[in-house]
Motif scaffolding. Sequence first.
Motif, PDB file in Angstrom:
ATOM      1  N   VAL A  29      39.817  38.142  41.367  1.00  9.58           N
ATOM      2  CA  VAL A  29      41.046  37.338  41.360  1.00  9.58           C
ATOM      3  C   VAL A  29      40.821  36.047  40.585  1.00  9.58           C
ATOM      4  CG1 VAL A  29      42.637  36.018  42.818  1.00  9.58           C
ATOM      5  CG2 VAL A  29      42.013  38.341  43.459  1.00  9.58           C
ATOM      6  N   LYS A  30      39.627  35.469  40.746  1.00 11.11           N
ATOM      7  CA  LYS A  30      39.302  34.232  40.009  1.00 11.11           C
ATOM      8  C   LYS A  30      39.384  34.498  38.498  1.00 11.11           C
ATOM      9  CE  LYS A  30      35.633  30.734  39.797  1.00 11.11           C
ATOM     10  NZ  LYS A  30      34.664  31.105  38.764  1.00 11.11           N
ATOM     11  N   GLN A  31      38.796  35.618  38.083  1.00 15.46           N
ATOM     12  CA  GLN A  31      38.808  35.961  36.654  1.00 15.46           C
ATOM     13  C   GLN A  31      40.242  36.245  36.188  1.00 15.46           C
ATOM     14  OE1 GLN A  31      36.052  35.699  34.792  1.00 15.46           O
ATOM     15  NE2 GLN A  31      37.304  36.049  32.973  1.00 15.46           N
ATOM     16  N   MET A  32      40.999  36.951  37.035  1.00 14.28           N
ATOM     17  CA  MET A  32      42.398  37.265  36.696  1.00 14.28           C
ATOM     18  C   MET A  32      43.175  35.971  36.441  1.00 14.28           C
ATOM     19  SD  MET A  32      45.215  39.187  39.119  1.00 14.28           S
ATOM     20  CE  MET A  32      45.466  37.854  40.295  1.00 14.28           C
ATOM     21  N   ASP A  33      43.003  34.978  37.326  1.00 19.97           N
ATOM     22  CA  ASP A  33      43.717  33.705  37.166  1.00 19.97           C
ATOM     23  C   ASP A  33      43.263  32.982  35.902  1.00 19.97           C
ATOM     24  OD1 ASP A  33      45.079  34.268  39.450  1.00 19.97           O
ATOM     25  OD2 ASP A  33      44.032  32.821  40.726  1.00 19.97           O
ATOM     26  N   GLU A  34      41.942  33.050  35.624  1.00 20.38           N
ATOM     27  CA  GLU A  34      41.418  32.357  34.442  1.00 20.38           C
ATOM     28  C   GLU A  34      41.933  32.976  33.137  1.00 20.38           C
ATOM     29  OE1 GLU A  34      37.155  32.218  34.748  1.00 20.38           O
ATOM     30  OE2 GLU A  34      37.243  30.792  36.420  1.00 20.38           O
ATOM     31  N   GLU A  35      42.223  34.266  33.165  1.00 19.29           N
ATOM     32  CA  GLU A  35      42.675  34.940  31.943  1.00 19.29           C
ATOM     33  C   GLU A  35      44.109  34.573  31.562  1.00 19.29           C
ATOM     34  OE1 GLU A  35      40.895  36.573  29.895  1.00 19.29           O
ATOM     35  OE2 GLU A  35      39.088  36.975  31.057  1.00 19.29           O
ATOM     36  N   GLY A  36      44.832  33.922  32.481  1.00 15.72           N
ATOM     37  CA  GLY A  36      46.174  33.468  32.153  1.00 15.72           C
ATOM     38  C   GLY A  36      47.281  34.467  32.432  1.00 15.72           C
ATOM     39  N   PHE A  37      47.024  35.403  33.365  1.00 14.74           N
ATOM     40  CA  PHE A  37      48.103  36.280  33.815  1.00 14.74           C
ATOM     41  C   PHE A  37      49.020  35.489  34.750  1.00 14.74           C
ATOM     42  CE2 PHE A  37      44.724  39.361  32.821  1.00 14.74           C
ATOM     43  CZ  PHE A  37      45.427  40.227  31.994  1.00 14.74           C
ATOM     44  N   GLY A  38      50.263  35.921  34.895  1.00 17.11           N
ATOM     45  CA  GLY A  38      51.214  35.221  35.753  1.00 17.11           C
ATOM     46  C   GLY A  38      51.044  35.599  37.218  1.00 17.11           C
ATOM     47  N   ASN A  39      51.983  35.135  38.042  1.00 12.58           N
ATOM     48  CA  ASN A  39      51.913  35.374  39.488  1.00 12.58           C
ATOM     49  C   ASN A  39      52.862  36.499  39.894  1.00 12.58           C
ATOM     50  OD1 ASN A  39      50.245  32.848  40.097  1.00 12.58           O
ATOM     51  ND2 ASN A  39      52.026  32.012  39.033  1.00 12.58           N
ATOM     52  N   CYS A  40      52.534  37.141  40.999  1.00 12.73           N
ATOM     53  CA  CYS A  40      53.307  38.292  41.461  1.00 12.73           C
ATOM     54  C   CYS A  40      54.568  37.847  42.195  1.00 12.73           C
ATOM     55  CB  CYS A  40      52.448  39.139  42.388  1.00 12.73           C
ATOM     56  SG  CYS A  40      53.304  40.561  43.048  1.00 12.73           S
ATOM     57  N   THR A  41      55.719  38.389  41.796  1.00  9.61           N
ATOM     58  CA  THR A  41      56.991  38.069  42.470  1.00  9.61           C
ATOM     59  C   THR A  41      57.492  39.264  43.273  1.00  9.61           C
ATOM     60  OG1 THR A  41      57.453  36.659  40.566  1.00  9.61           O
ATOM     61  CG2 THR A  41      59.268  37.004  42.041  1.00  9.61           C
ATOM     62  N   ASN A  42      56.696  40.307  43.364  1.00 11.33           N
ATOM     63  CA  ASN A  42      57.059  41.498  44.135  1.00 11.33           C
ATOM     64  C   ASN A  42      58.369  42.140  43.677  1.00 11.33           C
ATOM     65  OD1 ASN A  42      54.763  41.045  45.789  1.00 11.33           O
ATOM     66  ND2 ASN A  42      55.934  39.657  47.080  1.00 11.33           N
ATOM     67  N   THR A  43      58.635  42.126  42.370  1.00  7.71           N
ATOM     68  CA  THR A  43      59.847  42.800  41.903  1.00  7.71           C
ATOM     69  C   THR A  43      59.662  44.319  41.945  1.00  7.71           C
ATOM     70  OG1 THR A  43      59.180  42.934  39.581  1.00  7.71           O
ATOM     71  CG2 THR A  43      60.328  40.934  40.257  1.00  7.71           C
ATOM     72  N   GLY A  44      58.408  44.766  41.873  1.00  7.19           N
ATOM     73  CA  GLY A  44      58.130  46.204  41.904  1.00  7.19           C
ATOM     74  C   GLY A  44      58.254  46.874  40.550  1.00  7.19           C
ATOM     75  N   ALA A  45      58.465  46.083  39.475  1.00  4.63           N
ATOM     76  CA  ALA A  45      58.606  46.665  38.135  1.00  4.63           C
ATOM     77  C   ALA A  45      57.326  47.382  37.713  1.00  4.63           C
ATOM     78  CB  ALA A  45      58.958  45.572  37.125  1.00  4.63           C
ATOM     79  N   CYS A  46      56.173  46.823  38.097  1.00  2.37           N
ATOM     80  CA  CYS A  46      54.880  47.408  37.719  1.00  2.37           C
ATOM     81  C   CYS A  46      54.744  48.823  38.269  1.00  2.37           C
ATOM     82  CB  CYS A  46      53.741  46.524  38.228  1.00  2.37           C
ATOM     83  SG  CYS A  46      53.851  46.138  39.985  1.00  2.37           S
ATOM     84  N   GLU A  47      55.050  48.961  39.558  1.00  2.00           N
ATOM     85  CA  GLU A  47      54.925  50.271  40.219  1.00  2.00           C
ATOM     86  C   GLU A  47      55.870  51.279  39.573  1.00  2.00           C
ATOM     87  OE1 GLU A  47      54.887  51.464  44.895  1.00  2.00           O
ATOM     88  OE2 GLU A  47      56.810  50.761  44.128  1.00  2.00           O
ATOM     89  N   ALA A  48      57.087  50.823  39.247  1.00  2.00           N
ATOM     90  CA  ALA A  48      58.082  51.719  38.655  1.00  2.00           C
ATOM     91  C   ALA A  48      57.670  52.180  37.260  1.00  2.00           C
ATOM     92  CB  ALA A  48      59.449  51.029  38.607  1.00  2.00           C
TER      93      ALA A  48
END
Lengths: 222, 255
Positions: free
Chosen positions: B208-227
């Motif tokens: 998670v630390k690396q994920m945050d450092e890479e500059g990805f955004g935050n999860c809003t639980n829209t579910g678009a990823c799963e879809a």
Amino acid sequence: MSKKSGFLSSSIGKKFLMGLTGLFLISFLVIHVTLNSFIFFNDGGATFNAGADFMAHNPIIRILEIGLFAGLLLHIFQALVLTLENRKARPIGYAVVKGSANSSWYSRSMGILGSLLLLFLVVHLSNFWVPTKVAVFNHTAHDTFAGMKAVFSQWYFVAIYLVGVISLLYHLLHGFQSSFQSLGLNHKKYTPLIKALGMWFSIIVCLLFAAMPVTMFLGIIK
Amino acid sequence: MSHGNMNLTLKVWKQKNKDSKGRFETYDAKGISPDMSFLEMFDVVNEQLISSGKEPIAFDHDCREGICGMCSMYINGRPHGPKGGITTCQLHMRSFNNGDTIVVEPWRGAAFPVIKDLAVDRSSFDRIMSAGGFVSVNTGNAKDANNILIPKDDADTAFDAAACIGCGACVAACKNSSAMLFVSAKVSQLSLLPQGKVEKQDRVLNMVKQMDEEGFGNCTNTGACEAECPKSISLENIARMNREYLGASFTQNKK
């Protein structure tokens, strides 16, 4: 302590706090809608004013009110931080986005819905919270029910309140179940229950809130 | 079922390199068979471009059977195009109609810089994996198979998470460019199994630390990823990572 600040500055920690403050604000809505529904006794506001008077003077409620504002401010502050970070995460956007294919419009519009709610809250607090505070400060009696009737006799306030309630409805429709996911609570058995509960909670609370200005404007509640 | 060959108009993102400014360019794709895959259609267009002395369109591809995750194309507003549960190489031209205009863009995200045209640099995913997406094993004799018993349910759930091919469609689909579905799938596939459980606290904290450092955004639980995920990775993985992260943050017995 350093570990704690590390958690809260992480993306997951920030969303955790967002969900926690969101659920806290939802718990306030339960009290708010219950107490305000006393106007539906249609007894000239006697029951409602007794309840409002209790809320305005009870010391425990006064302390909780500070917590409520703190929770609200934290929710707004986190939303701003998260939104700015999310903007930075996609500097160049897509030319074509078909969001409706994979998610609901309101789940993608929590920032806009929240901003509408904040604008509504400014109007709402100046309508009711400020006059009540002034009365408590001056040790004078305050007829909150009469204040409600005065505000809701004007059509534009009714319109503003309906827009506020619709914003709340969609904010809750996503926010209620989303907060559980952010807290890590997802379960094959309970998540469908949480989603159903969230939907019915949002609809019932918002219908009750919407009924207040409408029934007063139409003169059903006297 | 043959629809007859199709003529299409492509609007494709062209960008020389990471630092240059890109723009859309329009191409005609003529005589496209409905039985072709979307990538084969690009091959035909590129052949025509090359034979007429023009520069072909750069795009990523490798296995062309839906398991490598390379074919990153954002087609008409959706990662991997209009069909669910597939990659671009599994998308066939019969999903389109003669005369259609198709807009093709690269994955968009600060953590996925464009290398050229439609090819993006996804090494941010590799760095997240290096941060903790592994099981530490002492070298030595191989253990007997099945000497660690694993409940069927756990094995199945771990396998479902392990189906993630790291294509980045979750990031591309997310309005916030969040990598939560990818990282949570990788965290889950290991932490659900006894071999991975022992390191699960360090793993989730570091990834998670690396994920945050890479500059990805935050999860809003829209579910678009799963879809949009070609492997239908579940949002349950994100919740699992959230609670593992919470637990690890407050109970990890270090420093």
